[in-house]
Design a protein around this motif. Sequence first.
Motif, short mmCIF file in Angstrom:
data_model
loop_
_atom_site.label_atom_id
_atom_site.label_comp_id
_atom_site.label_asym_id
_atom_site.label_seq_id
_atom_site.Cartn_x
_atom_site.Cartn_y
_atom_site.Cartn_z
N ASP A 156 34.27 35.48 34.86
CA ASP A 156 33.08 35.59 34.02
C ASP A 156 32.44 36.97 34.13
O ASP A 156 31.83 37.45 33.17
N THR A 157 32.58 37.62 35.27
CA THR A 157 32.06 38.97 35.43
C THR A 157 32.86 39.96 34.58
O THR A 157 32.31 40.92 34.03
N LEU A 158 34.15 39.72 34.44
CA LEU A 158 35.03 40.64 33.73
C LEU A 158 35.05 40.42 32.22
O LEU A 158 35.33 41.35 31.46
N VAL A 159 34.72 39.21 31.77
CA VAL A 159 34.91 38.88 30.36
C VAL A 159 33.98 39.71 29.47
O VAL A 159 32.82 39.97 29.79
N GLY A 160 34.54 40.19 28.37
CA GLY A 160 33.76 40.93 27.38
C GLY A 160 33.40 42.34 27.77
O GLY A 160 32.55 42.96 27.12
N ARG A 161 34.03 42.86 28.80
CA ARG A 161 33.65 44.18 29.28
C ARG A 161 34.63 45.27 28.82
O ARG A 161 34.49 46.44 29.18
N THR A 162 35.65 44.89 28.04
CA THR A 162 36.58 45.89 27.50
C THR A 162 36.77 45.65 26.00
O THR A 162 36.67 44.52 25.52
N SER A 163 37.06 46.75 25.30
CA SER A 163 37.32 46.65 23.86
C SER A 163 38.78 46.30 23.62
O SER A 163 39.59 46.25 24.56
N HIS A 164 39.16 46.08 22.34
CA HIS A 164 40.56 45.78 22.01
C HIS A 164 41.47 46.94 22.39
O HIS A 164 42.65 46.74 22.70
N SER A 165 40.93 48.15 22.40
CA SER A 165 41.75 49.32 22.74
C SER A 165 41.85 49.54 24.24
O SER A 165 42.57 50.43 24.69
N GLY A 166 41.11 48.73 25.01
CA GLY A 166 41.19 48.86 26.47
C GLY A 166 40.08 49.68 27.09
O GLY A 166 40.01 49.80 28.32
N ARG A 167 39.19 50.25 26.27
CA ARG A 167 38.06 51.03 26.82
C ARG A 167 36.99 50.09 27.36
O ARG A 167 36.72 49.03 26.79
N LEU A 168 36.36 50.51 28.48
CA LEU A 168 35.26 49.74 29.03
C LEU A 168 34.06 49.85 28.10
O LEU A 168 33.73 50.93 27.60
N MET A 169 33.38 48.72 27.91
CA MET A 169 32.17 48.68 27.08
C MET A 169 31.08 47.97 27.88
O MET A 169 31.07 46.74 27.97
N ALA A 205 31.51 43.93 39.64
CA ALA A 205 30.61 44.61 38.72
C ALA A 205 30.45 46.08 39.08
O ALA A 205 30.44 46.96 38.20
N LEU A 206 30.34 46.38 40.35
CA LEU A 206 30.19 47.77 40.79
C LEU A 206 31.47 48.57 40.54
O LEU A 206 31.41 49.76 40.21
N HIS A 207 32.61 47.91 40.66
CA HIS A 207 33.86 48.59 40.29
C HIS A 207 33.88 48.92 38.81
O HIS A 207 34.37 49.99 38.40
N LEU A 208 33.35 48.03 37.99
CA LEU A 208 33.27 48.31 36.55
C LEU A 208 32.37 49.51 36.28
O LEU A 208 32.69 50.36 35.45
N VAL A 209 31.24 49.58 36.98
CA VAL A 209 30.35 50.74 36.83
C VAL A 209 31.07 52.02 37.24
O VAL A 209 30.99 53.05 36.55
N GLU A 217 45.00 55.21 33.43
CA GLU A 217 44.69 54.89 34.82
C GLU A 217 43.58 53.85 34.91
O GLU A 217 43.67 52.90 35.71
N ILE A 218 42.55 54.00 34.09
CA ILE A 218 41.46 53.04 34.08
C ILE A 218 41.97 51.67 33.64
O ILE A 218 41.64 50.65 34.25
N ALA A 219 42.80 51.66 32.58
CA ALA A 219 43.34 50.40 32.08
C ALA A 219 44.18 49.69 33.15
O ALA A 219 44.15 48.46 33.27
N GLU A 220 44.91 50.47 33.94
CA GLU A 220 45.73 49.88 35.00
C GLU A 220 44.86 49.21 36.06
O GLU A 220 45.13 48.10 36.50
N VAL A 221 43.78 49.90 36.46
CA VAL A 221 42.88 49.32 37.46
C VAL A 221 42.21 48.06 36.92
O VAL A 221 42.12 47.04 37.61
N VAL A 222 41.75 48.12 35.67
CA VAL A 222 41.12 46.94 35.06
C VAL A 222 42.11 45.78 35.01
O VAL A 222 41.76 44.62 35.28
#
Length: 356
Positions: free
Chosen positions: A13-26, A158-162, A177-182
Amino acid sequence: LKEIHEQPTAIRDTLVGRTSHSGRLMLDELRIDEDTLRDVNKVFVVACGTAFHAGLVAKYAIEHWTRLPVEIDIASEFRYRDPVLDANTLTLAVSQSGETIDTLEALRHACRQGSRVIAVTNTVGSSIAREADGILYTHAGPEIGVAATKTFATQMVALHLVALYLAQVRGSMFPEEIAEVVGRMHDLPEQVDLAIDLDEEVRELAAMYADARDVIFIGRHTGYPAALEGALKLKEISYIHAEGHPAGELKHGPIALLEEGLPVVAVATECHVYGKVLSNIQEVKARGARVIAVATEGDREIGKYADHVLFVPRTPELLAPVVVSVPLQLLAYHVGKARGCDVDQPRNLAKSVTVE
C-alpha cells in the motif's frame, strides 16, 4: 503479532500509485517544486524512537543515491543544538502518529529557519502533516500495538521513495537505475512474507533465551539501525535490558559487557562489509557469548561462527532492514510472551507521545 503479519500488505500500500506508466516516480503530495529540490545542498532528518531508526536507514540511502550530505537528529535534541538551516536545506520529519510533540517542534524550528520540510507519517490530517510543506503518507493502516512494527517497515519504504525521487529530480541516478531499485522494492512484500515464516523457529529460540538479563544487538552499515531497532523492540516488549551497537564499536567499550552465555544478536546479511561483521562475531564468540545471527539465504560461512542462524531472503543492502527487522520483531514478541508481558500495551509507554 497481527500487525507484524500485516507488513507485506502495508508495504504494498505504501508503494501503490507512486510510479507512472513510464516508470518515473510521482510523489505529488510532496508539493515542493523540482527546482527547489535541485537547489537543496543538505538534508536533515528528525524523528524519535523507531522513526529515528527508519531515518537512519534513509541517511544511508539518500547519501548513496543523491550524494547529498545528511544529518540525522533525535527530534528532542534538534532545536536545542542550534542546527544550521537555510532555504537550501531540506528537513524530513518522520512520525507514525504525526502528533509527536518533539518532532512537531523540530519541524517548526526548521520552518522558522527557512528550510523546506517534508513529513513522512501514517496519519492523514495530523499536525505534522498540516504544518509541513510537503508530505508522504505511508498508508500502513491503523496500528494499535504500542511498539511500532508495520509503521517502521512503511516508513523505511516511504523514505526510500523520497531518496529516489531526489535522485530522479537531481539527475544523480539514471532512470533505469531508479526503475531497478523500485522493482526490487516491489519484491519486498514477498520477502517479508518469507521472513514471517521464521515464526516457529524464532519462538523456539525465544524459549531458550527468555530468562536472559541482557541482550546485545550488533550490525554494520544498514545492519546498525536494524540492530538498534531490534534492541528497542526487545526492551519495549519483554523489559529485558537490550543495547544496539555498531559492530565495529564493540572494542571501544561494549565488549566489556560480554560474558559466558550472554546472547548477542548479529545482523550479518550480505553486504559490502560482511567480512568485517564475521570478524566482529568471532570477537564475540571468543568471549563466550552466544550468537544469534540473521543472515542471507545460501550463506555457507555464517554457520561456522554463530550458535543459531535465522536465514532471510537476499535483499539489496540499502533495503535489507525492511526484511531483517521481521525476525527481530518476532523475537521480541515471543520473548515477551514467554515472560508473561503485555506485548500490545507495554508498561509506561504511549502510542503517541504528545508531551515533552
